[in-house]
Enzyme design. Structure first.
Site, PDB file in Angstrom:
ATOM      1  N   CYS A   1      11.625  -7.293  30.553  1.00 23.00           N
ATOM      2  CA  CYS A   1      12.892  -6.272  30.603  1.00 23.00           C
ATOM      3  C   CYS A   1      12.912  -5.682  32.207  1.00 23.00           C
ATOM      4  CB  CYS A   1      12.504  -5.077  29.799  1.00 23.00           C
ATOM      5  SG  CYS A   1      13.677  -3.766  29.836  1.00 23.00           S
TER       6      CYS A   1
ATOM      7  N   CYS B   1       8.715   1.317  26.024  1.00 24.23           N
ATOM      8  CA  CYS B   1       7.253   0.387  25.900  1.00 24.23           C
ATOM      9  C   CYS B   1       6.630   1.121  27.200  1.00 24.23           C
ATOM     10  CB  CYS B   1       8.099  -1.002  26.458  1.00 24.23           C
ATOM     11  SG  CYS B   1       8.984  -1.959  25.191  1.00 24.23           S
TER      12      CYS B   1
ATOM     13  N   CYS C   1      18.024  -5.081  24.368  1.00 24.30           N
ATOM     14  CA  CYS C   1      16.466  -4.654  24.514  1.00 24.30           C
ATOM     15  C   CYS C   1      15.498  -5.799  24.033  1.00 24.30           C
ATOM     16  CB  CYS C   1      16.226  -3.270  23.502  1.00 24.30           C
ATOM     17  SG  CYS C   1      14.594  -2.805  23.397  1.00 24.30           S
TER      18      CYS C   1
ATOM     19  N   GLN D   1       8.659   0.346   7.542  1.00 25.91           N
ATOM     20  CA  GLN D   1       8.164  -0.196   8.914  1.00 25.91           C
ATOM     21  C   GLN D   1       9.129  -0.927   9.875  1.00 25.91           C
ATOM     22  OE1 GLN D   1       5.344   0.695   9.919  1.00 25.91           O
ATOM     23  NE2 GLN D   1       4.018   1.399   8.033  1.00 25.91           N
TER      24      GLN D   1
ATOM     25  N   TYR E   1       2.481   9.321  -0.787  1.00 27.53           N
ATOM     26  CA  TYR E   1       3.346   9.058   0.401  1.00 27.53           C
ATOM     27  C   TYR E   1       4.341   7.634   0.283  1.00 27.53           C
ATOM     28  CZ  TYR E   1       0.202  12.679   2.055  1.00 27.53           C
ATOM     29  OH  TYR E   1      -0.939  13.396   2.086  1.00 27.53           O
TER      30      TYR E   1
ATOM     31  N   GLU F   1       6.128  10.983  -3.507  1.00 25.90           N
ATOM     32  CA  GLU F   1       6.868  11.372  -2.458  1.00 25.90           C
ATOM     33  C   GLU F   1       7.380  12.685  -2.236  1.00 25.90           C
ATOM     34  OE1 GLU F   1       8.283  11.334   1.126  1.00 25.90           O
ATOM     35  OE2 GLU F   1       7.152   9.350   0.461  1.00 25.90           O
TER      36      GLU F   1
ATOM     37  N   ASP G   1      -0.488   6.809   2.877  1.00 29.24           N
ATOM     38  CA  ASP G   1       0.148   6.085   3.838  1.00 29.24           C
ATOM     39  C   ASP G   1       0.944   7.476   4.535  1.00 29.24           C
ATOM     40  OD1 ASP G   1       1.228   4.792   5.969  1.00 29.24           O
ATOM     41  OD2 ASP G   1       2.512   3.601   4.706  1.00 29.24           O
TER      42      ASP G   1
ATOM     43  N   CYS H   1      -1.010   5.231  11.165  1.00 31.01           N
ATOM     44  CA  CYS H   1      -0.480   4.614  12.397  1.00 31.01           C
ATOM     45  C   CYS H   1      -1.288   5.532  13.554  1.00 31.01           C
ATOM     46  CB  CYS H   1       1.014   4.621  12.754  1.00 31.01           C
ATOM     47  SG  CYS H   1       1.751   6.238  12.590  1.00 31.01           S
TER      48      CYS H   1
END
Length: 462
Positions: A80, A89, A168, A291, A320, A341, A390, A417
């Protein structure tokens, strides 16, 4: 012992030569000079740089790269042209093998340092099959450029200045022409663009979404209110782009940095796209959490199914659960799967996805995880076999972990994450009767600092 460090050499504005030997969790290169740590953006381990010291503390500081004196063998040319400016990024200049090594180390370090685990059963990180063009969803803020042009892109690092993009390299390739066409149409329509400082203007964000396995796309305009001729423009977009199945309008009138508001309307086509995920049909709306790397999500969920090796008589609770991305694959292997949830809209979508796939052994409930965990487990004739977690990046609330220990499932699967909050929560669980059996990092976000991880715990037998 007297320090040999010369404090007079530690001055803002000073130019030094610095060897980079590591990467920080935020993506900066890490070097050491005069027994102090120096963080530098756009640096690669193995680089020798000329650096100007910009912001200093007694034990560490930050520097700006002035010149590469000797490039690292792991330094590559970014694909890029604005990679050194764009905040989307952090690691495009870092060879992918080195990115994976840094992320695996990030997980290992968090579990040892925060979790207190002396021995970590960590597997080699699962690299992405394609470290480019993987993002199935992008959301761009908008601003006016020269001559009334429309800028759309990510913010420049450390600012709210938009770095304009026409394509992108990490977003799915089919979204690039949609991005260009949308910017031109927004300019032609003359819609006022939102100014977050003044809280003025109508059009806030442009959101694009694509199904990795069907190719269907959605285009969503996020606005503070009414846009003139928006219906005509939506109809035009739908007729001109064969992959586009829906053009939507999300209303967000609040003074907030939250992207989406509570109301989403379909202007043309339909409100959802369809994704095929591990053989299941999923309907995904503009604001649905899913995701961003479909291929890696399929890989990791497949690993969960393989490791659990369900026999078909188990009860599984998916906390979740979102729209059922993990609940539904589990339901095909278990006797009964219950999803929890907090967001009612996600629960409604999960129920719809279960019906779409003919899965009648599922239930989905909206509410607080800790409350519903107790209620659901109390209804079971035997201990719950598996609980899947999660949570958001902030991890589980303490009360959720305490409730989990109280109901005592035989096995726990924790997907995260954020290695730091994962390590914190695992420490609590493993101090209350659980043992950590496997840790599997996976790279869901190539070219960035983020890493996904799934861990498996089993209840200790005394």
């Amino acid at each position: 012992m007297t320090s040999l460090v010369d404090k007079s050499l530690w001055q803002q504005g000073q130019v030094i030569d610095l060897k980079i030997d590591d990467l920080s969790n935020s993506g900066d290169g890490v070097g050491r000079w005069q027994d102090r740590v120096v963080f530098v953006t756009d640096a690669v381990p193995g680089d020798t740089l000329q650096v100007r010291l910009t912001r200093l503390k007694p034990a560490y500081g930050y520097g700006k790269k002035l010149q590469i004196l000797e490039p690292s063998p792991d330094r590559i040319r970014p694909v890029c042209i604005v990679a050194d400016k764009c905040g989307g990024c952090q690691w495009q200049a870092v060879a992918y093998s080195k990115q994976l090594q840094a992320k695996e180390s990030q997980v290992q370090s968090a579990l040892e340092r925060i979790g207190g685990f002396e021995t970590v059963p960590i597997r080699p990180i699962l690299g992405a099959p394609n470290p480019l063009a993987y993002r199935n969803k992008v959301t761009y803020p908008l601003a006016r450029g020269p001559g009334g042009t429309v800028k759309a892109g990510y913010y420049r690092r450390g600012t709210h200045q938009i770095v304009n993009l026409n394509q992108c390299p990490i977003q799915h390739e089919s979204l690039n022409p949609l991005l260009v066409d949308a910017k031109e149409a927004i300019k032609a329509q003359g819609w006022s663009l939102y100014n977050e400082q003044k809280h003025q203007g109508r059009l806030r964000n442009l959101a694009l979404r694509v199904s990795q396995n069907t190719g269907q796309t959605l285009l969503t305009l996020v606005t503070t209110g009414y846009l003139p001729n928006v219906q005509g423009q939506a109809d035009q977009w739908l007729s001109e782009h064969s992959s586009l199945v829906g053009v939507c309008l999300n209303i967000n009138p609040e003074r907030t940095n939250k992207v989406f508001g509570e109301e989403t309307r379909c202007l043309a086509g339909r409100l959802y796209l369809e994704e095929i995920f591990l053989g299941l049909r999923l309907r995904i709306q503009p604001t649905t959490f899913f995701q961003v790397n479909t291929a890696q999500a399929e890989t990791l969920v497949s690993l969960v199914l393989e490791h659990l090796n369900l026999k078909g008589n188990e009860t599984v609770i998916d906390a979740y659960c979102g729209i059922g991305t993990l609940s539904l694959p589990l339901a095909r292997r278990a006797a009964h799967c219950v999803g929890i949830e907090f967001h009612p809209e996600s629960v409604a979508q999960a129920r719809q996805n279960a019906a779409l796939n003919g899965l009648k052994n599922t239930e989905f409930f909206a509410g607080a995880v800790e409350k519903l965990l107790l209620e659901i487990s109390a209804q079971q004739s035997s201990p719950v076999d598996v609980v899947v977690l999660d949570p958001p990046r902030k991890g589980c609330d303490r009360i959720v972990l305490e409730t989990l220990v109280e109901i005592g499932p035989n096995r726990i699967v924790y997907m995260s994450c954020n290695p730091s909050t994962l390590a914190r929560d695992l420490k609590i669980l493993c101090s209350n009767g659980y043992g950590l059996t496997m840790v599997q990092p996976a790279d869901f976000f190539p070219q960035t600092t983020h890493v996904e991880c799934v861990t498996f715990l089993e209840k200790a037998i005394f």
